[in-house]
Design a protein around this motif. Structure first.
Motif, PDB file in Angstrom:
ATOM      1  N   GLY A   1     -21.041  20.688  43.273  1.00 22.24           N
ATOM      2  CA  GLY A   1     -19.925  21.615  43.079  1.00 22.24           C
ATOM      3  C   GLY A   1     -20.119  22.469  41.851  1.00 22.24           C
ATOM      4  N   GLY A   2     -19.049  22.696  41.110  1.00 26.53           N
ATOM      5  CA  GLY A   2     -19.112  23.554  39.931  1.00 26.53           C
ATOM      6  C   GLY A   2     -19.873  22.917  38.783  1.00 26.53           C
ATOM      7  N   LYS A   3     -20.265  23.755  37.823  1.00 30.80           N
ATOM      8  CA  LYS A   3     -21.010  23.296  36.661  1.00 30.80           C
ATOM      9  C   LYS A   3     -20.151  22.395  35.779  1.00 30.80           C
ATOM     10  CE  LYS A   3     -23.655  24.960  32.699  1.00 30.80           C
ATOM     11  NZ  LYS A   3     -24.117  26.151  31.950  1.00 30.80           N
ATOM     12  N   ALA A   4     -20.733  21.260  35.363  1.00 33.18           N
ATOM     13  CA  ALA A   4     -20.000  20.312  34.518  1.00 33.18           C
ATOM     14  C   ALA A   4     -20.002  20.783  33.075  1.00 33.18           C
ATOM     15  CB  ALA A   4     -20.645  18.937  34.611  1.00 33.18           C
ATOM     16  N   THR A   5     -18.875  20.587  32.409  1.00 33.12           N
ATOM     17  CA  THR A   5     -18.781  20.936  30.990  1.00 33.12           C
ATOM     18  C   THR A   5     -18.494  19.725  30.112  1.00 33.12           C
ATOM     19  OG1 THR A   5     -16.428  21.457  31.251  1.00 33.12           O
ATOM     20  CG2 THR A   5     -17.991  23.267  31.515  1.00 33.12           C
ATOM     21  N   ALA A   6     -18.013  18.636  30.683  1.00 34.93           N
ATOM     22  CA  ALA A   6     -17.701  17.460  29.872  1.00 34.93           C
ATOM     23  C   ALA A   6     -17.709  16.205  30.739  1.00 34.93           C
ATOM     24  CB  ALA A   6     -16.350  17.615  29.189  1.00 34.93           C
ATOM     25  N   PHE A   7     -18.118  15.082  30.115  1.00 32.68           N
ATOM     26  CA  PHE A   7     -18.148  13.783  30.790  1.00 32.68           C
ATOM     27  C   PHE A   7     -17.401  12.767  29.934  1.00 32.68           C
ATOM     28  CE2 PHE A   7     -21.774  16.046  32.402  1.00 32.68           C
ATOM     29  CZ  PHE A   7     -21.959  15.610  33.704  1.00 32.68           C
ATOM     30  N   THR A   8     -16.669  11.876  30.593  1.00 27.82           N
ATOM     31  CA  THR A   8     -16.006  10.774  29.897  1.00 27.82           C
ATOM     32  C   THR A   8     -16.184   9.501  30.723  1.00 27.82           C
ATOM     33  OG1 THR A   8     -13.888  11.250  30.996  1.00 27.82           O
ATOM     34  CG2 THR A   8     -14.274  12.263  28.830  1.00 27.82           C
ATOM     35  N   VAL A   9     -16.009   8.344  30.074  1.00 28.99           N
ATOM     36  CA  VAL A   9     -16.131   7.070  30.776  1.00 28.99           C
ATOM     37  C   VAL A   9     -15.032   6.126  30.307  1.00 28.99           C
ATOM     38  CG1 VAL A   9     -17.748   6.157  29.054  1.00 28.99           C
ATOM     39  CG2 VAL A   9     -17.685   5.153  31.366  1.00 28.99           C
ATOM     40  N   SER A  10     -14.508   5.338  31.246  1.00 28.80           N
ATOM     41  CA  SER A  10     -13.457   4.373  30.932  1.00 28.80           C
ATOM     42  C   SER A  10     -13.643   3.125  31.804  1.00 28.80           C
ATOM     43  CB  SER A  10     -12.082   4.982  31.182  1.00 28.80           C
ATOM     44  OG  SER A  10     -11.058   4.061  30.892  1.00 28.80           O
ATOM     45  N   PRO A  11     -13.573   1.931  31.219  1.00 28.89           N
ATOM     46  CA  PRO A  11     -13.479   1.650  29.774  1.00 28.89           C
ATOM     47  C   PRO A  11     -14.770   2.022  29.053  1.00 28.89           C
ATOM     48  CG  PRO A  11     -13.908  -0.359  30.993  1.00 28.89           C
ATOM     49  CD  PRO A  11     -13.676   0.697  32.025  1.00 28.89           C
ATOM     50  N   ALA A  12     -14.797   1.794  27.750  1.00 31.80           N
ATOM     51  CA  ALA A  12     -15.990   2.131  26.968  1.00 31.80           C
ATOM     52  C   ALA A  12     -17.176   1.302  27.442  1.00 31.80           C
ATOM     53  CB  ALA A  12     -15.724   1.869  25.485  1.00 31.80           C
ATOM     54  N   LEU A  13     -18.354   1.895  27.393  1.00 31.95           N
ATOM     55  CA  LEU A  13     -19.566   1.189  27.797  1.00 31.95           C
ATOM     56  C   LEU A  13     -19.839   0.026  26.846  1.00 31.95           C
ATOM     57  CD1 LEU A  13     -21.920   4.206  28.642  1.00 31.95           C
ATOM     58  CD2 LEU A  13     -20.755   2.681  30.255  1.00 31.95           C
ATOM     59  N   PRO A  14     -20.623  -0.974  27.286  1.00 35.50           N
ATOM     60  CA  PRO A  14     -20.946  -2.114  26.418  1.00 35.50           C
ATOM     61  C   PRO A  14     -21.617  -1.656  25.123  1.00 35.50           C
ATOM     62  CG  PRO A  14     -21.574  -2.577  28.685  1.00 35.50           C
ATOM     63  CD  PRO A  14     -21.180  -1.140  28.645  1.00 35.50           C
ATOM     64  N   ALA A  15     -21.454  -2.471  24.101  1.00 37.48           N
ATOM     65  CA  ALA A  15     -22.019  -2.144  22.788  1.00 37.48           C
ATOM     66  C   ALA A  15     -23.509  -1.863  22.896  1.00 37.48           C
ATOM     67  CB  ALA A  15     -21.770  -3.295  21.820  1.00 37.48           C
ATOM     68  N   GLY A  16     -23.921  -0.763  22.293  1.00 34.73           N
ATOM     69  CA  GLY A  16     -25.333  -0.378  22.320  1.00 34.73           C
ATOM     70  C   GLY A  16     -25.636   0.719  23.320  1.00 34.73           C
ATOM     71  N   LEU A  17     -24.749   0.923  24.285  1.00 34.75           N
ATOM     72  CA  LEU A  17     -24.937   1.980  25.274  1.00 34.75           C
ATOM     73  C   LEU A  17     -23.974   3.127  24.992  1.00 34.75           C
ATOM     74  CD1 LEU A  17     -25.311  -0.011  28.634  1.00 34.75           C
ATOM     75  CD2 LEU A  17     -27.100   0.801  27.090  1.00 34.75           C
ATOM     76  N   SER A  18     -24.407   4.337  25.335  1.00 37.04           N
ATOM     77  CA  SER A  18     -23.547   5.499  25.106  1.00 37.04           C
ATOM     78  C   SER A  18     -23.723   6.511  26.227  1.00 37.04           C
ATOM     79  CB  SER A  18     -23.872   6.161  23.756  1.00 37.04           C
ATOM     80  OG  SER A  18     -25.212   6.629  23.742  1.00 37.04           O
ATOM     81  N   LEU A  19     -22.665   7.278  26.447  1.00 37.48           N
ATOM     82  CA  LEU A  19     -22.673   8.348  27.439  1.00 37.48           C
ATOM     83  C   LEU A  19     -22.599   9.686  26.715  1.00 37.48           C
ATOM     84  CD1 LEU A  19     -20.979   8.667  30.826  1.00 37.48           C
ATOM     85  CD2 LEU A  19     -20.295  10.303  29.076  1.00 37.48           C
ATOM     86  N   ASP A  20     -23.567  10.560  26.970  1.00 36.20           N
ATOM     87  CA  ASP A  20     -23.567  11.880  26.344  1.00 36.20           C
ATOM     88  C   ASP A  20     -22.423  12.696  26.930  1.00 36.20           C
ATOM     89  OD1 ASP A  20     -24.163  14.719  25.872  1.00 36.20           O
ATOM     90  OD2 ASP A  20     -26.086  13.994  25.126  1.00 36.20           O
ATOM     91  N   PRO A  21     -21.478  13.149  26.109  1.00 35.30           N
ATOM     92  CA  PRO A  21     -20.307  13.863  26.637  1.00 35.30           C
ATOM     93  C   PRO A  21     -20.635  15.221  27.252  1.00 35.30           C
ATOM     94  CG  PRO A  21     -20.339  13.956  24.250  1.00 35.30           C
ATOM     95  CD  PRO A  21     -21.428  13.011  24.642  1.00 35.30           C
ATOM     96  N   SER A  22     -21.826  15.754  26.958  1.00 37.48           N
ATOM     97  CA  SER A  22     -22.203  17.063  27.496  1.00 37.48           C
ATOM     98  C   SER A  22     -23.037  16.971  28.765  1.00 37.48           C
ATOM     99  CB  SER A  22     -22.981  17.861  26.442  1.00 37.48           C
ATOM    100  OG  SER A  22     -22.189  18.082  25.298  1.00 37.48           O
ATOM    101  N   THR A  23     -23.901  15.943  28.833  1.00 34.60           N
ATOM    102  CA  THR A  23     -24.817  15.826  29.977  1.00 34.60           C
ATOM    103  C   THR A  23     -24.476  14.660  30.899  1.00 34.60           C
ATOM    104  OG1 THR A  23     -26.373  14.416  28.761  1.00 34.60           O
ATOM    105  CG2 THR A  23     -26.665  16.807  28.587  1.00 34.60           C
ATOM    106  N   GLY A  24     -23.722  13.674  30.383  1.00 32.85           N
ATOM    107  CA  GLY A  24     -23.392  12.513  31.193  1.00 32.85           C
ATOM    108  C   GLY A  24     -24.490  11.476  31.258  1.00 32.85           C
ATOM    109  N   VAL A  25     -25.605  11.686  30.560  1.00 31.36           N
ATOM    110  CA  VAL A  25     -26.725  10.740  30.586  1.00 31.36           C
ATOM    111  C   VAL A  25     -26.368   9.494  29.770  1.00 31.36           C
ATOM    112  CG1 VAL A  25     -29.145  10.374  29.972  1.00 31.36           C
ATOM    113  CG2 VAL A  25     -28.398  12.585  30.869  1.00 31.36           C
TER     114      VAL A  25
END
Length: 204
Positions: free
Chosen positions: A75-99
């Motif tokens: 679909g349309g171009k993504a501009t922001a990513f969020t995750v809930s609940p927070a990922l386990p300690a040590g892991l992170s989600l890039d808010p711009s790319t979702g990686v």
């Protein structure tokens, strides 16, 4: 008409043609920018319709860096990513790319996480399942292998003992000579000794 007048007239014609060409290009450019329905005025007016991850469900190992888990957005171009609940300690989600990247530092049973991608027009969510297991060290692997070997030897010993007993009864029924019976029993005892020796070594 003099040569000078002819030159001036030619220059004026060239300028007129050039200006007309430039004006035509400008008109075409304005039409192209304003004529679309999805991106009128250069904006993104299509909402994301779906999001998937390259690894889902994902099983990771504590204290070992994970391979990047990358999203694919339809679909349309993504501009922001969020995750809930927070990922386990040590892991992170890039808010711009979702990686999703990082090195997990805690053990976590399989858990569902909702990842949402959005732009100015709308958003869409998907569920990502993650689990983090304890790393099995070398000593633990050796202990598991040793236990498996001991179990296998036990089965072989039981099988051999059964065969030996059956063979002993068969020798008596067939009336084998005492020397032949003695040799067979010696061989059987040797095998049993080896079997017991192997069992003792693997059980230590």
């Amino acid at each position: 008409m003099s040569n000078q007048d002819q030159a001036e007239a030619f220059a004026l014609s060239c300028k007129t043609i050039l200006l007309t060409f430039i004006l035509l290009l400008v008109c075409l450019g304005l039409f192209a920018c304003g004529g679309g329905t999805d991106n009128a005025g250069g904006g993104n007016t299509t909402a994301p319709t779906a999001i998937t991850y390259s690894t889902n469900p994902a099983a990771y190992t504590k204290d070992i860096a994970i391979t990047e888990n990358c999203p694919t957005v339809s679909g349309g171009k993504a501009t922001a990513f969020t995750v809930s609940p927070a990922l386990p300690a040590g892991l992170s989600l890039d808010p711009s790319t979702g990686v999703i990247t990082g090195t997990p530092i805690t053990v976590v049973a399989q858990t569902s996480y909702v990842v949402t991608v959005k732009n100015a027009t709308g958003s869409v969510s998907a569920t990502l399942s993650l689990s983090i297991e304890k790393a099995v060290d070398l000593l633990e692997k050796l202990a598991i292998a040793r236990e498996s070997m001991a179990y296998g030897i036990d089965l072989v010993c039981i099988l051999f003992r059964t065969i030996r007993l059956s063979a002993g009864k068969g020798m008596s029924k067939r009336g084998m000579k005492s020397t032949e019976q003695s040799a067979a029993r010696t061989t059987g005892r040797s095998w049993m000794h080896d079997c017991s020796f192997l069992r003792s070594k693997t059980r230590k």
